[in-house]
Design an enzyme around this catalytic site. Structure first.
Site, short mmCIF file in Angstrom:
data_model
loop_
_atom_site.label_atom_id
_atom_site.label_comp_id
_atom_site.label_asym_id
_atom_site.label_seq_id
_atom_site.Cartn_x
_atom_site.Cartn_y
_atom_site.Cartn_z
N GLU A 144 46.90 -40.51 32.80
CA GLU A 144 47.44 -39.26 33.33
C GLU A 144 47.14 -39.06 34.79
OE1 GLU A 144 46.26 -39.55 30.43
OE2 GLU A 144 47.79 -38.75 29.10
N HIS A 213 43.25 -31.04 21.20
CA HIS A 213 44.68 -30.91 21.41
C HIS A 213 45.12 -29.46 21.27
CE1 HIS A 213 44.12 -35.12 20.82
NE2 HIS A 213 45.41 -35.40 20.89
#
Lengths: 408, 490
Positions: A144, A213
């Site tokens: 990322e 998450h």
């Protein structure tokens, strides 16, 4: 779990009958995409047209049609036998917005994990790689920090990348690039290089996705100077905000919510772009201002049903713009109701609610009849167990109780 | 399916392969086992990208038309599936080779681990010897007198600029400085081998690239003093230069974040098939960062025209390379990522020139990243905040400032060609010293950027909260004028 979906279903039917839908303007009949380019409007929530108003950052919306009026009868092509517009799900609305922008501007590209042939983990980019090629809809390796950096580099060279984080939580890895480079390079380069990226992805508490998450990144990013943050909550505003974010020359972070992707709504066929810095009036009222965004909007609307039955008249505003806050809309509401309840999914410490509380206190203290109440999630990692997870998130009964308390 | 004489393990493998084949046939694109990349590697190489039309225009490298619609980098039609079928062997597969995802691999029955190092380190490309004389068998381009002298004089300017600016920090005239001492050849020779429209993503020890491209001494000084004429509007630290018109991206203090930026920029070039490439510089320390590794990996996967130039100068502040990594330097990492790489003598201007020239050609023609590791030495301190004698011996520093000094070596070469002499040297040095001192004097007197520049460019147009904050700052400064610097206009 069932209650959440009920709330969602109820909310969509509620929103379709609110004042927003009825006041939408129909001004552009079906035309080819190239002609359509010139004909769209910034729709301010509540149906009021704005012309360079106080709360807009620079001339972001182009070509404001100031003389448009509600003219359903005038545009024969728009009105069909059934209701005008087309129905779609939120993730499809995002895709529609994305596709329209990619069609309109060849510099727009997408990068992220599994966005290409797989079509995106939440199907937002489905079909785009097949249409635009796997370079323009780019599958990235799992890094990322680096693909965010890549997007920034490409943006400095003139492209307009949309960087997808598969889950907002993963963007924590990209924090360095987002804060230090995305937010700062336009400033530190003396305005020589601009970074018109859109960073988007699903965040928030889902259905048993686990602590890692289920994060609310808007808390962490809100301090970064140089970026803008918006959160979508309906298919209508999802598409409009996506388009606005892509057209903006500032780096914009678009927060989607994992549980809202399958919301269905009827949206206009005509092209429309929403204002990034504007809040949305969901339900006008008199007694209390409830400020919320993203998924909590639906919990609030569910609570609103109960409150209305009990005789209260809450004004519900979906703040949409998380950075900067639309203090114009919010302020007007507070001046009317004198009571504020903030309902957010962020944790109590350092969340959007905390900043909003501070901003309201600073600016509108004299108009408040009661201290601001902020309902947030607890300062705990989101547990996996379904029941516990439900308890970390603000539920409609809490909202009802808080309003009752506030309005005593 | 399998013949009875196959051993159990081979039988299993064959069955697996057959099942994979079946899966391949039945499930279409969406089967995660059959990512298009897999089909790509086991069938014929991908076709070239489909282009709708090739028209584009460039103004200053930044205003470009982009290719609409389809731009691809590999074929992803499903016809490759059927071609796989014809390639599938009809008899049991060979014992020695198997088609794993990623390509064929040969088996071995020997339990051998690859060593952590090779006996010999990767060789270092060099054209000039220690005395500045070219080796007879050196593979090198012929460079003209004009180019050679320009390279040399730029290196001298860089050296003098560094010395005098460093001193000005010591005298308290500027707040901070970082020299390129020992790396002048890297700075100038690499820039000389590039075109002006190749984008540069620097770390912070490459102002020579800007110098080569025409950034003036005055422009350097303006940035160091943060006055109102500098392009960064006084917002960044000294040596954080950036110039759009020179295609040199503004330096950011974060280590190695420019490496993925460079890959993204190369990606934008690839979308357009421009005759230019991107170069990014970083040090040995920077290669430990996550950004370096992911960027190298990306660049290789995406096949983009970027030159990764590593200035391996032996030190990352006080960390010597032995404590930074245990590989054979940085060059071997290229192979790990599938990036063609080379190790060169970073104190040999001609070697650098040749390597970058060739790398550029390769990057653009073959659309591939290239890694160059230049071995050199950071002869100065890390920055003005550092005293490197605290962690390394003065002898070591002196040795590298001596004969290995890139400027001295190159000077020997151009003098031996009759293109330079001692008179020219002293004249040139005297003139540059004067110019640098002059630039400092002028820059020092120019006023600073106004307070409004503190709030502009955060966004494309200032939002309400920033406007409010600016009003507040102005009020405060007006009220307490004596407590605020007098050379910052309101």
């Amino acid at each position: 779990m069932a209650s959440i979906f009920q709330g969602v279903g109820a909310a969509t039917s509620l929103s379709s009958s609110t004042s927003i839908e009825t006041k939408k303007f129909h001004f552009c009949s079906r035309r080819s995409p190239s002609e359509r380019k010139a004909c769209f409007v910034v729709v301010r929530s509540g149906g009021v047209m704005v012309d360079g108003g106080l709360n807009r950052i620079g001339g972001r919306a182009e070509q404001l049609v100031t003389n448009a009026v509600a003219a359903k009868a005038d545009t024969p092509a728009a009105a069909t036998a059934s209701k005008p517009g087309h129905e779609l799900l939120l993730f499809e609305a995002l895709r529609e917005g994305l596709e329209e922008e990619m069609e309109r501007d060849a510099r727009v590209c997408v990068m992220g994990e599994d966005v290409g042939h797989y079509g995106g983990s939440y199907k937002v980019t489905r079909g785009l790689a097949q249409k635009y090629g796997d370079l323009r809809v780019l599958d990235t390796p799992i890094a990322e920090n680096s693909f965010t950096g890549m997007g920034i580099g490409a943006a400095m060279m003139g492209l307009r990348p949309i960087i997808e984080g598969m889950n907002m939580g993963f963007l924590l890895l990209a924090f360095n690039q987002i804060s230090n480079n995305c937010g700062m390079l336009h400033y530190t380069s003396g305005g020589q290089f601009k970074i018109p990226v859109v960073i988007r992805g699903p965040g928030g508490v889902g259905r048993q996705l686990g602590a890692e998450h289920s994060q609310r990144l808007e808390s962490y990013f809100q301090s970064i100077p140089g970026i803008q943050m918006v959160a979508c909550s309906t298919p209508y505003n999802a598409k409009g905000l996506m388009k606005a974010a892509i057209r903006s020359d500032n780096p914009v972070i678009l927060f989607e919510h994992v549980l809202l992707y399958n919301l269905k709504e009827r949206i206009p066929d005509e092209e429309y772009v929403l204002n990034l810095e504007e809040a949305e009036m969901v339900r006008p009222g008199e007694h209390v201002t409830i400020l919320t965004y993203s998924r909590m909007r639906y919990h609030v609307m569910q609570a609103a049903k109960t409150l209305v039955n009990k005789g209260y008249d809450p004004e519900v505003i979906d703040i949409r713009s998380l950075k900067p806050f639309d203090l114009y809309t919010i302020g007007n509401s507070i001046k009317k109701t004198h009571r504020v309840l903030i309902v957010e999914e962020c944790m109590r410490t350092g969340g959007i609610g905390a900043s909003l509380t501070a901003a309201i206190t600073e600016n509108f203290h004299d108009y408040l009849d009661a201290p601001i109440v902020c309902l947030s999630s607890q300062d705990v990692p989101t547990p996996y167990a379904g029941t516990l997870e439900e308890w970390t998130v603000v539920q409609p009964p809490q909202i009802v109780a808080a309003v009752e308390q506030l309005c005593r | 399916m399998a013949s009875s004489c196959l051993s159990k393990s081979k039988n299993f493998i064959y069955n697996l392969k057959f099942k994979l084949y079946l899966l391949n046939r039945t499930s279409a694109v969406t089967n995660p086992l059959f990512h298009p990349h897999l089909r790509h590697t086991i069938s014929s190489p991908s076709s070239s990208p489909v282009r709708k039309h090739a028209s584009y225009s460039r103004v200053n490298g930044f205003d470009r038309w982009f290719e609409p619609a389809f731009v691809g980098r590999r074929s992803h039609s499903t016809t490759s599936v059927s071609s796989d079928v014809s390639q599938l062997p009809v008899e049991p597969p060979s014992q020695q080779v198997l088609d794993f995802p990623g390509g064929k691999v040969k088996f071995t029955q020997k339990l051998i681990f690859t060593s952590n190092s090779t006996e010999e380190r990767v060789h270092c490309y060099r054209v000039l010897d220690d005395n500045g004389q070219p080796f007879t068998d050196a593979e090198s381009l012929e460079i003209s007198k004009e180019l050679a002298v320009k390279m040399y004089t730029n290196m001298v300017t860089l050296e003098l600029m560094d010395t005098i600016f460093y001193e000005s920090q010591r005298q308290g005239r500027i707040s901070f400085y970082a020299t390129t001492t020992g790396e002048e050849a890297i700075n100038i020779a690499s820039a000389a081998a590039l075109n002006d429209n190749d984008f540069v993503f620097p770390q912070y020890r490459e102002p020579g690239v800007l110098l080569w491209r025409g950034f003036s001494l005055q422009e350097f000084a303006n940035q160091l003093f943060g006055n109102k004429y500098e392009y960064g509007k006084g917002r960044q630290m000294p040596v954080h230069y950036g110039s759009r018109k020179h295609n040199y991206i503004t330096v950011a203090s974060t280590v190695a974040t420019q490496i993925p930026h460079a890959v993204g920029a190369a990606y934008s070039l690839k979308m357009e098939k421009q005759d230019s490439c991107v170069i990014t510089y970083f040090g040995d320390g920077g290669t430990s960062t996550a950004d370096f590794h992911a960027a190298m990996n990306f660049a290789a996967v995406m096949e983009v025209p970027v030159i990764f130039f590593c200035r391996n100068n032996g030190w990352a502040i006080s960390t010597p390379v032995h404590e930074q990594f245990r590989s054979d330097g940085v060059v071997v990492k290229g192979k790990a990522y599938g990036v063609p790489s080379i190790r060169i003598d970073g104190n040999d201007a001609l070697a650098i020139y040749n390597a970058v020239h060739e790398a550029r050609k390769m990057a653009i023609k073959e659309q591939t990243p290239v890694l160059i590791e230049a071995l050199t030495y950071r002869a100065g301190h890390h920055t003005t905040s550092d005293d490197s004698t605290r962690y390394r011996s003065i002898d070591e520093i002196e040795k590298w400032r001596g004969d290995q000094n890139p400027i001295k070596r190159f000077r020997k070469w151009i003098e031996s060609r009759g293109w330079w002499n001692a008179v020219a040297e002293s004249e040139y040095r005297g003139s540059v010293r004067k110019q640098v001192a002059q630039a400092i004097q002028v820059a020092e007197r120019i006023e600073k950027p106004p307070v409004a520049d503190m709030f502009s460019d955060v966004y494309d147009a200032p939002p309400r909260n920033l406007n409010e904050q600016e009003v507040f700052v102005r009020k405060t400064v007006k009220k307490h004028r004596q407590d605020y610097p007098s050379d910052v206009p309101l």
